[in-house]
Design an enzyme around this catalytic site. Sequence first.
Site, PDB file in Angstrom:
ATOM      1  N   GLY A  88       0.838  -1.199   0.000  1.00 17.34           N
ATOM      2  CA  GLY A  88       0.000   0.000   0.000  1.00 17.34           C
ATOM      3  C   GLY A  88       0.870   1.246   0.000  1.00 17.34           C
ATOM      4  O   GLY A  88       1.938   1.277  -0.618  1.00 17.34           O
ATOM      5  N   SER A  89       0.422   2.281   0.725  1.00 17.04           N
ATOM      6  CA  SER A  89       1.099   3.579   0.639  1.00 17.04           C
ATOM      7  C   SER A  89       2.500   3.589   1.229  1.00 17.04           C
ATOM      8  O   SER A  89       3.261   4.527   0.978  1.00 17.04           O
ATOM      9  CB  SER A  89       0.253   4.637   1.334  1.00 17.04           C
ATOM     10  OG  SER A  89      -1.018   4.679   0.738  1.00 17.04           O
ATOM     11  N   THR A  90       2.859   2.554   2.032  1.00 17.78           N
ATOM     12  CA  THR A  90       4.233   2.542   2.542  1.00 17.78           C
ATOM     13  C   THR A  90       5.222   2.459   1.383  1.00 17.78           C
ATOM     14  O   THR A  90       6.384   2.818   1.510  1.00 17.78           O
ATOM     15  CB  THR A  90       4.474   1.348   3.488  1.00 17.78           C
ATOM     16  OG1 THR A  90       4.085   0.145   2.828  1.00 17.78           O
ATOM     17  CG2 THR A  90       3.668   1.489   4.765  1.00 17.78           C
TER      18      THR A  90
END
Lengths: 90, 594
Positions: free
Chosen positions: B295-297
């Site tokens: 995801g956004s990591t």
Amino acid sequence: MIAFRNVFLSLLLLATIASAIALVYAIQQSRLAFIELSKLGNERDDLNFEFGRLQLEQATWAENNRIEQIARGRLAMVSPNAAATVVIKR
Amino acid sequence: MSSANPRIKPANARTRLYVVLCMLGLASSALVVRAVDLQVVRKDFYQEQGDARYLRDLAIPVSRGTIFDRNGEPLAVSTPVESIWANPSEVLEHADRIGELAKATGLDEDALKQKLIERSDKEFIYLKRHLNPDDAQAILKLDIPGIASQREFKRYYPSGEVIAHVLGYTNIDDRGQEGLELAFDDWLAGKPGVKRVIRDRMGHEVENVELVRDAQPGRDLTVSIDRRIQYLAYRELKAALAEHHASSGSMVILDVPTGEILAMVNQPSFNPNARTNVDPSYRRNRAVTDVVEPGSTMKAFTISAALESGKWKPHTPVDTTPGSLTLAGGWTTHDVHNKGLIDVTGVITYSSNVGAAKIALTMTRDHMWDVYHRFGLGEVTGSGFPGESPGFLPIAKAWGPVEQATIAYGYGLNVTPLQLAQGYATIANNGRLRSPTFVKGAQNPDRAVIDPEIAAQMRKMLETVIVPPGGATKAQVRNYVVAGKTGTSRTAAGGGYNKKYVSLFAGMIPSSAPRLVGVVVIHDPQGAYYGALVAAPVFGKVMEDAVRLLDISPDNVQNWYTAAPDTGHTVRTGRQAPDGPVDMSNVDDGVPEE
């Protein structure tokens, strides 16, 4: 010449008997040493096992969860918050 | 023949004599032949058979090495136990005592008798294994013929389920089956010695003949885990799972300067001391074996690639209006809130998918793949943990514009929590990647994978996520500057994304000179599912105590003394966690909507 040969032969005979006795003696010594070694080895193992058990016991008493419960519950201890933290210059 | 002829008589007698002599000669040479056969020709065979009846090679059991944590606390200790064994035929000769034996060992009498009869052609069967020495002594005191005891070792894990996944466990023969017990089995196990003894018919050792092979006890192993920090991570992760009714989770903490794994916990866990049948999924070290879409990591790596391309600087503007982006082929990327015109830092702060996708599409896919690969994605970390997953990073050739955009914000590839920690540790370590290791003090060289300047810029950008208007304020640690990134992804199942979420947080502390990197992954939280609300608080709580335990200095501690150099100074910073409700508008991570 013959006398010399007899002396030589009896010397060899004596040496053979002596080495035979020495062999028996050496085997006996090696058995005794082996028994001693096994005994000391067992003693070392027993001490190591005892040490292991004590380590286990200590680890069980010092288990973090247990320490935390006693500290927070029975002794009503808290972690210091930021306001109570003083940084000391060294 | 009937009429006796006296002249033939002597000749007859001589013939007889010859016959007798021949017979005697044959008989004695038969004896000599037999003797030679026994003593010379087949000597080896008979010697062997004779020895086999009284010489025995006995194994000298050795104990398995102890596993210590980095501070010398024992994590796995083998202690001797006794196993009762029987010689079935000998016990059956005294069948009247089987009842007594059954009672002493706690076995069913009929079943025991059945077992003895079935195995009566054997000389050795275990009756009861791993008894404590006192109980075994009580059974031996009954003095039942054919019953003896043998020393074995049982492994105890004083920390129980807290470190269960990392250590793994051993089987009943004390051989490693999982985890570090398996990875370091040869090191820990040692080599049993062999001694040759003479035994009498009753099985007593009469004499030690020789030591065939010296026993080589197992060697001790000091692992990189810090039991205290491991416990903190365990406690907070478990609490978070309970609070959010999540199904599973992992947390990894790395020591940045050495790459050593200080803590690795998973939930659900199991008790390694009990050999009962637990659900095998509880035994998985999910932080290493299970993959998750980052995801956004992932945006930290994407923006690193963007900075490296030279086309982007932290303050280059990116227009994310109107909060969605439709690519060729009709795939539309959404932001949860339209942030309008922001800069590259803002893409990280507000976790804008549109921004990340737009930036990604200005780069070549080969360059992006190369940067991701340099951060260690798509390859095993080299930790040596059994069953480690390499994750999955599709080769650049297979990327279309949609893949390029979605991979940029963390979809369409997967990583293990440990890989994610390794990647963030690279940013923390000034762009130098170091393989995570489970062994304390191992030689562990790092290699430069990204420019130190870019790593420093990345940390500055990641700091904005933790303070308002960034959403992950729950990851704050008082007096310290934290840098990190939240992530939320949907779990892929059956060819599509379902309504299950994964909350992630990856961060480092203290940001100015990072010592620790932490990654939190929580699967399937109910209710709130954003990484900022589920995973980030776990990071904050664990690190707050971890920095104290490890005596890590707060950021910029020197500057505090400029005002009052000689007095102790109460630390106050502007970065204090708000006590009120979190501003919900900025906690989202751009979860894709369908």
